[in-house]
Design an enzyme around this catalytic site. Structure first.
Site, PDB file in Angstrom:
ATOM      1  N   ASP A  95       0.840  -1.199   0.000  1.00  0.00           N
ATOM      2  CA  ASP A  95       0.000   0.000   0.000  1.00  0.00           C
ATOM      3  C   ASP A  95       0.876   1.250   0.000  1.00  0.00           C
ATOM      4  O   ASP A  95       0.629   2.201  -0.748  1.00  0.00           O
ATOM      5  CB  ASP A  95      -0.906   0.010   1.239  1.00  0.00           C
ATOM      6  CG  ASP A  95      -2.240  -0.672   1.007  1.00  0.00           C
ATOM      7  OD1 ASP A  95      -2.723  -0.652  -0.139  1.00  0.00           O
ATOM      8  OD2 ASP A  95      -2.805  -1.222   1.968  1.00  0.00           O
ATOM      9  N   VAL A  96       1.876   1.249   0.869  1.00  0.00           N
ATOM     10  CA  VAL A  96       2.775   2.405   0.941  1.00  0.00           C
ATOM     11  C   VAL A  96       3.535   2.567  -0.370  1.00  0.00           C
ATOM     12  O   VAL A  96       3.673   3.669  -0.909  1.00  0.00           O
ATOM     13  CB  VAL A  96       3.746   2.252   2.129  1.00  0.00           C
ATOM     14  CG1 VAL A  96       4.799   3.360   2.108  1.00  0.00           C
ATOM     15  CG2 VAL A  96       2.984   2.268   3.448  1.00  0.00           C
TER      16      VAL A  96
END
Length: 374
Positions: free
Chosen positions: A166-167
């Protein structure tokens, strides 16, 4: 004034990848308008931990934004959302592919009325055959192969301790948006930027991905060991483990000097990295025998002084403490809310920290008035 001052970002994303991307842009001066459902971003309820009754998960990725709550099924709210899309320089969303079409907020419709817009979509598995797959980081950690690489060789696979893809996808989205803005500056046209978690994962697996694609090798779990370097792992000392790294032959020679093993670098079994990696089972006990004579703090001091990369295995408070000690000032407080400093340093246009993470619909009236004026 930040380097992105004057840029208007309509943030229709939620959870992590999109909000992380827009916080990075907001820190750099972009005016980010966070569009939430009347129930709010899901991460508002992801607790513990909490600060003053608010989930720290939400607080960590939503500073420098203004919030407006819109029910897209309500005609008046939908009109506000569509006007925002027409006014924005950037729109970012992470709905399932096609999910915004019925609201006239898909790329084709929005770009028809705002041809210069940079429209960024973040999905789990792309807008093609994987469009129906839900985009959760843990799914991607499993499917991409990351979990197969994480954990002890004889133990079960583990997820990474954070939602790493996600990051990563959020950072890729930010890069894509900035590149598209530069293209728009030169050519006057917007475009659709698409990022998906699986592609970010396969790119982010770097040496393992290359080992498979270019070398036909399927990697496997090695615990804390590195497939291509040794030592590059925790090694025991008299009072605990210390990360010890030799990324080249020179660093290995320095390690041996500190450990009082002056003949070891000339041993043909260990002279070069590929030799050390192939013969790690013979080299490891020799290093351990010396390292267990002293404490990890003593070795940390002396090895670093000699130019050998090494590190204690801290909990997160130790990581922040060292950053403070090094003058990196890792914590910034906006209002009454502490957060982590933007990691990018500029010589002329530093990151700005003006707005704490907003309450749900905190700026709704202000944004509606601004859209009416503009």
């Amino acid at each position: 004034m930040g380097p992105l001052s004057g840029l208007v970002v309509a943030d229709f994303s939620r959870i992590l990848a999109g909000p992380y991307a827009t916080m990075l842009l907001a820190d750099l001066g972009a005016q980010v308008i966070k569009v939430e459902s009347p129930g709010g971003d899901d991460t508002r309820t992801w607790m513990p931990p909490v600060r003053d009754g608010i989930a720290t998960y939400y607080l960590g990725i939503n500073r420098n934004k203004r919030s407006i709550a819109l029910d897209l099924k309500n005609p008046d709210d939908l009109d506000v959302a569509q006007r925002l899309a027409r006014r924005a320089d950037v729109l970012i969303e992470n709905f399932r592919p096609g999910g915004l079409k019925r609201f006239g907020l898909d790329h084709e419709t929005v770009s028809g009325t705002n041809p210069g817009i940079i429209y960024a979509s973040i999905t789990g598995f792309g807008s093609g055959k994987g469009a129906s797959y839900p985009g959760y980081d843990l799914m991607v950690q499993a499917i991409s192969g990351l979990m197969s690489l994480t954990g002890d060789p004889d133990g079960p696979p583990y997820r990474a301790g954070i939602s790493v893809f996600d990051v990563m996808a959020g950072m890729h989205a930010s890069i894509g948006i900035l590149a598209a803005l530069r293209h728009r500056d030169e050519h006057g046209t917007g475009q659709h930027v698409e990022v998906n978690l699986l592609s970010s994962a396969l790119s982010g697996l770097v040496n393992h991905s290359s080992g498979f694609v270019a070398g036909g090798t399927v990697p496997f779990r090695m615990g804390n060991a590195h497939p291509s370097l040794f030592p590059y792992e925790p090694l025991p000392t008299a009072d605990g483990e210390l990360i010890v790294i030799t990324g080249n032959d020179g660093q290995f020679r320095k390690l041996c000097q500190v450990l009082d093993l002056p003949d070891l670098p000339d041993d043909p079994r260990f002279a070069h990295n590929q030799d050390r990696t192939a013969n790690r089972a013979e080299l490891r006990p020799i290093l351990v025998e010396r390292l267990t004579k002293r404490t990890k703090d003593e070795w940390f001091r002396d090895l670093l002084a000699a130019g050998v990369p090494c590190a204690p295995i801290n909990t997160i408070d130790g990581g922040f403490a060292l950053a403070e000690e090094l003058g990196l000032d890792p914590v910034v407080t906006v209002g009454d809310t502490p957060g982590v400093r933007n990691p990018i340093t500029f010589s002329q246009t530093p990151a700005e920290y003006e707005l704490p993470p907003p309450a749900l619909n905190e700026h709704g009236e202000e944004i509606r008035a601004w859209l009416t004026e503009n």
